[in-house]
Design a protein around this motif. Structure first.
Motif, short mmCIF file in Angstrom:
data_model
loop_
_atom_site.label_atom_id
_atom_site.label_comp_id
_atom_site.label_asym_id
_atom_site.label_seq_id
_atom_site.Cartn_x
_atom_site.Cartn_y
_atom_site.Cartn_z
N GLU A 11 -3.42 -5.69 0.25
CA GLU A 11 -3.22 -4.54 1.12
C GLU A 11 -3.96 -4.68 2.45
N ARG A 12 -5.02 -5.46 2.48
CA ARG A 12 -5.72 -5.72 3.74
C ARG A 12 -5.08 -6.88 4.50
N GLN B 182 -9.33 -6.37 -7.10
CA GLN B 182 -9.74 -7.03 -5.86
C GLN B 182 -8.56 -7.77 -5.24
N GLN C 67 -5.27 1.21 -6.97
CA GLN C 67 -5.24 -0.25 -6.94
C GLN C 67 -5.51 -0.81 -8.33
N ARG D 23 0.84 -1.21 0.00
CA ARG D 23 0.00 0.00 0.00
C ARG D 23 0.88 1.26 0.00
N SER E 129 -6.42 -5.22 -3.53
CA SER E 129 -7.11 -4.80 -2.31
C SER E 129 -6.93 -5.83 -1.20
N ARG E 130 -7.05 -7.10 -1.55
CA ARG E 130 -6.89 -8.17 -0.55
C ARG E 130 -5.46 -8.23 -0.05
#
Length: 200
Positions: A37-38, A31, A19, A9, A34-35
């Motif tokens: 980075e989470r 997606q 992203q 990130r 995003s996953r």
């Protein structure tokens, strides 16, 4: 958040990429980025060289290996300082901490340790100032707790018994300590909860 997720990130934002843009360059979905980075999953290992190259960094930096090595080195400083303090060599212990603070100037644990070592050498004014700095800046319950307890003794040693008493009165009761709670768990949980609740 794990280092890889945080670093992906951070590096993406430094490159001013969304992203979606990062996903397009790597041939994955937004997606998936995003996953990553989470911290829900990690990129395939085959993507790491491309990610590092895109971000202008190394795979080690991307994975946070340098940060982990830094933590290990910091741990070694604490171990060395504690060995010296146990031997009563407070001047050398302080020197180890002072040198470490050059590398980790914002490491509040080092400041707290240095305060205690300085107080053991009767440098009370600096020790008090360092403890107060730690308490003002730290959000760690454990660090603040040990620093407050140390500061009580430092105030007392510095000839400020009223300040020591006042601060000591803000500390938790012994029955709320880890050691006391672990001991009490072998007894009547309901009775122990009642004592904490009523202050008996």
């Amino acid at each position: 958040m794990q280092p890889l997720a945080k670093n992906i990130r951070q590096f993406r934002l430094q490159q001013n990429l969304t992203q979606e843009e990062l996903a397009l360059r790597l041939g994955v979905t937004a997606q998936a980025v995003s996953r990553w980075e989470r911290g829900e999953c990690c990129p395939d290992i085959s993507l790491l060289p491309g990610l590092a190259g895109l971000f202008g960094t190394t795979i080690d930096q991307l994975l946070g290996v340098d940060e982990l090595r830094s933590r290990e080195k910091l741990h070694d400083v604490f171990v060395r300082e504690q060995q010296l303090a146990r031997q009563g060599d407070y001047a050398q212990a302080a020197q180890v901490l002072e040198q470490a603070l050059v590398l980790w100037p914002n490491e509040l644990g080092l400041l707290s340790e240095l305060a205690m070592v300085l107080a053991l050498q009767s440098d009370f004014s600096r020790a008090i100032a360092l403890c107060e700095q730690v308490l003002a800046q730290s959000s760690s319950v454990k660090l603040c707790g040990s620093t407050r307890a140390a500061l009580c003794f430092i105030y007392h040693m510095a000839g400020k018994p009223e300040r020591a008493q006042a601060l000591a009165k803000t500390l938790p009761h012994a029955r709320e300590s880890r050691e006391e709670v672990l001991r009490a768990l072998a007894g009547d949980a309901q009775e122990n909860l009642r004592k904490i609740h009523t202050g008996d």
